[in-house]
Motif scaffolding. Structure first.
Motif: not given
Ligand code: DX5
Ligand code: ZN
Length: 219
Positions: A34, A36, A67, A69, A176
């Protein structure tokens, strides 16, 4: 998805020993990486970007789950595809034309994910659920690792699962934030398929065993 997955979050890794931590995940029973990506605008923190993901991708032997953001994620879809990302997740709150963004992600050969902030109702995805490969339910406010799990998440997972089933969609549900051995089983029972875990894994004495412990809980 019947098999339940664990996705350790690289945000909590030791960046001075990144290759070591990537190899640890390669050799563990974890399923995904994962990643970020934070831009300091959509969330009040900046994490890492393309050069770091390129390094991770050169050593990682498992699915890369990014992911984003960030605001205006459409600008970088092609770049993430070139880096070898498999799942690209954008935030519902950052997309004015979510349907178009999802199509653009899939056109690059990636799976398309949508993340929801804690305040965003899962019912907002009813009209796009068939186009979404993964929904990431944020169980903390995005921006930082190591925060406490928001208990309302269980009911969001149940509601989303109902929407998926009703629409005969094949969307998988990811959780998450604040995932530990205390909530993992209940999350999976509520309908979660993929659990992201950052600090719980990397701050433990033996991350490989912690990953295995989580996998054992998922059955
Ligand atoms: C938070 C990130 C998470 C974070 C999870 O904004 O999206 O992926 O790394 O970290 P923990 O598991 O420590 O809450
Ligand atoms: Zn994340």
């Amino acid at each position: 998805m019947s098999k339940k997955l664990i996705a350790p979050s690289i945000l909590a890794a030791d960046f001075g020993n990144l290759q070591r931590d990537v190899e640890m995940i390669n050799n563990s029973n974890a399923d995904w990486f994962h990643l970020d990506v934070m831009d300091g605008v959509f969330v009040p923190n900046i994490s890492f970007g393309m050069p770091i993901i390129k390094s991770i991708a050169s050593h990682a032997t498992k699915t890369l789950d990014a992911h984003l953001m960030i605001v205006d994620p459409d600008r970088y879809i092609k770049t993430f595809a070139k880096l070898g990302v498999n799942y690209l997740t954008v935030h519902y709150e950052a997309c004015t034309h979510l349907h178009r963004t999802l199509q653009a992600i899939k056109a690059e050969g990636m799976k398309a994910g949508v993340a929801l902030n804690p305040h965003t109702n899962v019912s907002l995805l009813e009209d796009t659920i068939k186009d979404i490969d993964l929904v990431c339910i944020m169980s903390v406010n995005p921006g930082f690792g190591g925060q406490s799990f928001i208990e309302n998440t269980y009911s969001k997972v149940e509601k989303l699962k109902e929407i998926i089933t009703k629409n005969n969609a094949s969307t998988i549900i990811q959780i998450d934030g604040g995932v530990t051995n205390k909530n993992a089983k209940q999350l999976v029972e509520a309908g979660a398929d993929v659990l992201v875990a950052g600090s719980y894994v990397f701050r433990s004495e033996n991350p490989t065993e912690t990953i295995q412990g989580l996998k054992n809980l998922l059955g």
